[in-house]
Design a protein around this motif. Structure first.
Motif, PDB file in Angstrom:
ATOM      1  N   ILE A 174     -11.377   5.075  -4.305  1.00  0.00           N
ATOM      2  CA  ILE A 174     -10.297   4.086  -4.396  1.00  0.00           C
ATOM      3  C   ILE A 174      -9.550   4.002  -3.072  1.00  0.00           C
ATOM      4  CG2 ILE A 174      -8.039   3.613  -5.445  1.00  0.00           C
ATOM      5  CD1 ILE A 174     -10.343   2.871  -7.270  1.00  0.00           C
ATOM      6  N   ARG A 175      -9.195   5.157  -2.528  1.00  0.00           N
ATOM      7  CA  ARG A 175      -8.411   5.153  -1.282  1.00  0.00           C
ATOM      8  C   ARG A 175      -9.242   4.664  -0.110  1.00  0.00           C
ATOM      9  NH1 ARG A 175      -6.217  10.896  -3.310  1.00  0.00           N
ATOM     10  NH2 ARG A 175      -4.349  10.177  -4.405  1.00  0.00           N
ATOM     11  N   GLY A 176     -10.539   4.968  -0.116  1.00  0.00           N
ATOM     12  CA  GLY A 176     -11.401   4.481   0.961  1.00  0.00           C
ATOM     13  C   GLY A 176     -11.590   2.979   0.936  1.00  0.00           C
ATOM     14  N   ASN A 177     -11.354   2.367  -0.228  1.00  0.00           N
ATOM     15  CA  ASN A 177     -11.545   0.925  -0.390  1.00  0.00           C
ATOM     16  C   ASN A 177     -10.216   0.204  -0.579  1.00  0.00           C
ATOM     17  OD1 ASN A 177     -13.635  -0.941  -0.348  1.00  0.00           O
ATOM     18  ND2 ASN A 177     -13.772  -1.077  -2.572  1.00  0.00           N
ATOM     19  N   LEU A 178      -9.122   0.890  -0.239  1.00  0.00           N
ATOM     20  CA  LEU A 178      -7.800   0.396  -0.583  1.00  0.00           C
ATOM     21  C   LEU A 178      -7.479  -0.952   0.058  1.00  0.00           C
ATOM     22  CD1 LEU A 178      -5.575   1.404  -2.411  1.00  0.00           C
ATOM     23  CD2 LEU A 178      -4.519   2.535  -0.453  1.00  0.00           C
ATOM     24  N   ASP A 179      -7.811  -1.117   1.328  1.00  0.00           N
ATOM     25  CA  ASP A 179      -7.489  -2.374   2.009  1.00  0.00           C
ATOM     26  C   ASP A 179      -8.111  -3.558   1.289  1.00  0.00           C
ATOM     27  OD1 ASP A 179      -6.006  -1.091   3.938  1.00  0.00           O
ATOM     28  OD2 ASP A 179      -7.652  -0.953   5.377  1.00  0.00           O
ATOM     29  N   ALA A 180      -9.379  -3.430   0.924  1.00  0.00           N
ATOM     30  CA  ALA A 180     -10.075  -4.528   0.245  1.00  0.00           C
ATOM     31  C   ALA A 180      -9.523  -4.742  -1.166  1.00  0.00           C
ATOM     32  CB  ALA A 180     -11.575  -4.239   0.180  1.00  0.00           C
ATOM     33  N   LEU A 181      -9.262  -3.656  -1.876  1.00  0.00           N
ATOM     34  CA  LEU A 181      -8.781  -3.774  -3.250  1.00  0.00           C
ATOM     35  C   LEU A 181      -7.395  -4.418  -3.319  1.00  0.00           C
ATOM     36  CD1 LEU A 181      -9.872  -0.283  -4.683  1.00  0.00           C
ATOM     37  CD2 LEU A 181     -10.829  -2.517  -5.290  1.00  0.00           C
ATOM     38  N   LEU A 182      -6.557  -4.113  -2.337  1.00  0.00           N
ATOM     39  CA  LEU A 182      -5.191  -4.644  -2.347  1.00  0.00           C
ATOM     40  C   LEU A 182      -5.139  -6.147  -2.082  1.00  0.00           C
ATOM     41  CD1 LEU A 182      -3.250  -1.743  -0.590  1.00  0.00           C
ATOM     42  CD2 LEU A 182      -3.005  -2.501  -2.961  1.00  0.00           C
ATOM     43  N   LYS A 183      -6.233  -6.722  -1.632  1.00  0.00           N
ATOM     44  CA  LYS A 183      -6.283  -8.181  -1.479  1.00  0.00           C
ATOM     45  C   LYS A 183      -6.305  -8.867  -2.844  1.00  0.00           C
ATOM     46  CE  LYS A 183      -8.704  -7.990   2.957  1.00  0.00           C
ATOM     47  NZ  LYS A 183      -9.982  -8.256   3.680  1.00  0.00           N
ATOM     48  N   THR A 184      -6.850  -8.167  -3.833  1.00  0.00           N
ATOM     49  CA  THR A 184      -6.976  -8.739  -5.182  1.00  0.00           C
ATOM     50  C   THR A 184      -5.955  -8.170  -6.148  1.00  0.00           C
ATOM     51  OG1 THR A 184      -9.365  -8.990  -4.833  1.00  0.00           O
ATOM     52  CG2 THR A 184      -8.571  -9.101  -7.121  1.00  0.00           C
ATOM     53  N   TYR A 185      -5.654  -6.876  -5.994  1.00  0.00           N
ATOM     54  CA  TYR A 185      -4.854  -6.176  -6.993  1.00  0.00           C
ATOM     55  C   TYR A 185      -3.621  -5.491  -6.393  1.00  0.00           C
ATOM     56  CZ  TYR A 185      -9.365  -6.125  -9.528  1.00  0.00           C
ATOM     57  OH  TYR A 185     -10.553  -6.452 -10.129  1.00  0.00           O
ATOM     58  N   GLN A 186      -2.656  -5.257  -7.270  1.00  0.00           N
ATOM     59  CA  GLN A 186      -1.683  -4.192  -7.107  1.00  0.00           C
ATOM     60  C   GLN A 186      -2.256  -3.014  -7.896  1.00  0.00           C
ATOM     61  OE1 GLN A 186       2.508  -6.342  -7.424  1.00  0.00           O
ATOM     62  NE2 GLN A 186       1.065  -7.173  -8.902  1.00  0.00           N
ATOM     63  N   ILE A 187      -2.108  -1.792  -7.386  1.00  0.00           N
ATOM     64  CA  ILE A 187      -2.857  -0.665  -7.958  1.00  0.00           C
ATOM     65  C   ILE A 187      -1.932   0.443  -8.423  1.00  0.00           C
ATOM     66  CG2 ILE A 187      -4.624   1.090  -7.503  1.00  0.00           C
ATOM     67  CD1 ILE A 187      -5.712  -0.826  -5.311  1.00  0.00           C
ATOM     68  N   ILE A 188      -2.093   0.807  -9.697  1.00  0.00           N
ATOM     69  CA  ILE A 188      -1.455   1.998 -10.266  1.00  0.00           C
ATOM     70  C   ILE A 188      -2.527   3.078 -10.314  1.00  0.00           C
ATOM     71  CG2 ILE A 188      -0.269   3.002 -12.248  1.00  0.00           C
ATOM     72  CD1 ILE A 188       0.313   0.059 -13.138  1.00  0.00           C
ATOM     73  N   HIS A 189      -2.317   4.179  -9.639  1.00  0.00           N
ATOM     74  CA  HIS A 189      -3.341   5.223  -9.517  1.00  0.00           C
ATOM     75  C   HIS A 189      -2.836   6.515 -10.158  1.00  0.00           C
ATOM     76  CE1 HIS A 189      -6.464   7.285  -6.631  1.00  0.00           C
ATOM     77  NE2 HIS A 189      -6.629   7.614  -7.900  1.00  0.00           N
ATOM     78  N   LEU A 190      -3.402   6.861 -11.313  1.00  0.00           N
ATOM     79  CA  LEU A 190      -3.114   8.150 -11.952  1.00  0.00           C
ATOM     80  C   LEU A 190      -4.121   9.149 -11.398  1.00  0.00           C
ATOM     81  CD1 LEU A 190      -2.447   7.027 -15.649  1.00  0.00           C
ATOM     82  CD2 LEU A 190      -0.976   6.878 -13.631  1.00  0.00           C
TER      83      LEU A 190
END
Length: 357
Positions: A206-222
């Motif tokens: 998740i953290r390694g892909n964070l830049d790309a993921l944040l383009k689509t989502y806001q992320i809650i990470h447990l």
């Protein structure tokens, strides 16, 4: 009214249904008590969430599917557990035993049979666990969460009851969820949860892909206990928690997509809330493969997608999430076809009726 013994432990899933049913039993005027291990998670959960319930400790060994000298030693622990359980049951004199599974339940079920106390057991996963396979020989009935589980069990003893989800699940407060996260309501929310202990590989992916993921989502990470990463504490659109208890329903209320392990209780909660899911089941090196079976079953019904943990990569994660977003409306439509089978009140009444039959 009846007095009911409850048992089950080793994992959260082996306790959660009991946590739902015990208050129902009390509300209907029955008495209840619990039998579990000295240091298992069941003791922590019962004593913290239902402190009014008497908790009895017994000896318990571990059931292993591989050769080990510990198997020989644990035979004596199980035998002592049967003696311990018989002592408790003779003292408490319950009318029935409800067992949720896990290795601690085996000596209790055997002891109950020796005292002619009827036992009902419950299997959450698609394929029966070793403990329940053994316990079934001494029980009147086994209930299943997955309908397909009936294919693995004797027809005269098995009933499909579906999932029993928490009453508060649908009462999450969206405003509270946005307040907790400081997120906006105009962008999708991705909830990532790797189980109570977390998953280093999932967290790293998740953290390694964070830049790309944040383009689509806001992320809650447990993240799991002790797995927060301070480098990302102030990252806009990304919030970390080690774990969440009381506020989870509020976070689920704002969740559009979830990345999760595939324990049966969790995935049926997502199904009930109609949250499309990307499942990352525990691998065979960490489990008997029950989560893999659960994930494949849900994917076959088009409730979501899955990636085996040893195949998890940043590219696979991105591709599967993109596929979920592309097919979101179809996935939710499929989820709408799922009908809850038994309420906890219905299930409790069935337990009592079947035990008395």
């Amino acid at each position: 009214m009846s007095k009911i013994a409850f048992t089950g432990g080793g994992t959260v899933g082996h306790v959660s249904v009991n946590l739902s049913l015990i208050p129902t039993a009390l509300a209907k005027g029955h008495e209840a008590f619990y039998i579990g291990s000295q240091k298992g998670i069941e003791r922590e959960m019962i004593e913290s969430q239902l402190p009014e319930i008497k908790y009895h400790v017994i000896s318990s060994g571990k059931l292993r599917r591989y050769l080990s000298f510990d198997n020989f030693k644990d035979i004596f622990k199980v035998l002592k557990g049967i003696i311990d359980a018989r002592r408790v049951l003779k003292k408490e004199k319950p009318d029935l035993l409800f067992s949720k599974g896990g290795f601690v339940s085996v000596p209790v079920v055997i002891a109950a049979r020796s005292l002619k106390i009827p036992t009902i057991i419950h299997e959450s996963d698609l394929t029966p666990g070793l403990a329940n396979k053994i316990a079934l020989k001494f029980a009147k009935k086994i209930y299943t969460t997955f309908e397909d589980t009936l294919n693995y069990l004797p027809k005269d003893k098995a009933d499909f009851v579906g999932a029993t989800v928490r009453e508060d699940l649908k009462s999450g407060n969206k405003s509270r969820g946005y307040q907790l996260t400081q997120f906006s309501s105009d962008k999708k929310v991705l909830l990532v949860m790797g189980g109570s202990l977390g998953s280093k590989k999932l967290n790293d992916t998740i953290r390694g892909n964070l830049d790309a993921l944040l383009k689509t989502y806001q992320i809650i990470h447990l993240t799991g206990k002790g797995l927060l990463d301070e480098k990302y504490i102030n990252r806009p659109g990304y919030i970390q928690f080690e774990f969440v208890k009381d506020d989870l329903t509020d976070l689920l209320a704002i969740t559009d997509t979830v990345v999760s392990r595939s324990g049966s209780n969790a995935i049926y909660e997502f199904l009930t809330l109609r949250i499309p899911m990307l499942l990352i089941p525990l691998g065979l090196e960490q489990s008997r493969g029950d989560q893999i079976d659960n994930a494949k079953n849900f994917a076959s019904k088009d409730f979501g997608r899955y990636i085996l943990e040893d195949e998890l990569s940043e590219n696979q994660l991105a591709e599967q999430l993109a596929d979920i977003e592309h097919n979101r409306s179809d996935i939710i439509d499929k989820m709408k076809t799922y009908k809850e089978s038994y309420t906890k009140e219905d299930l409790f009444d069935k337990i009592v009726t079947d035990a008395e039959a």
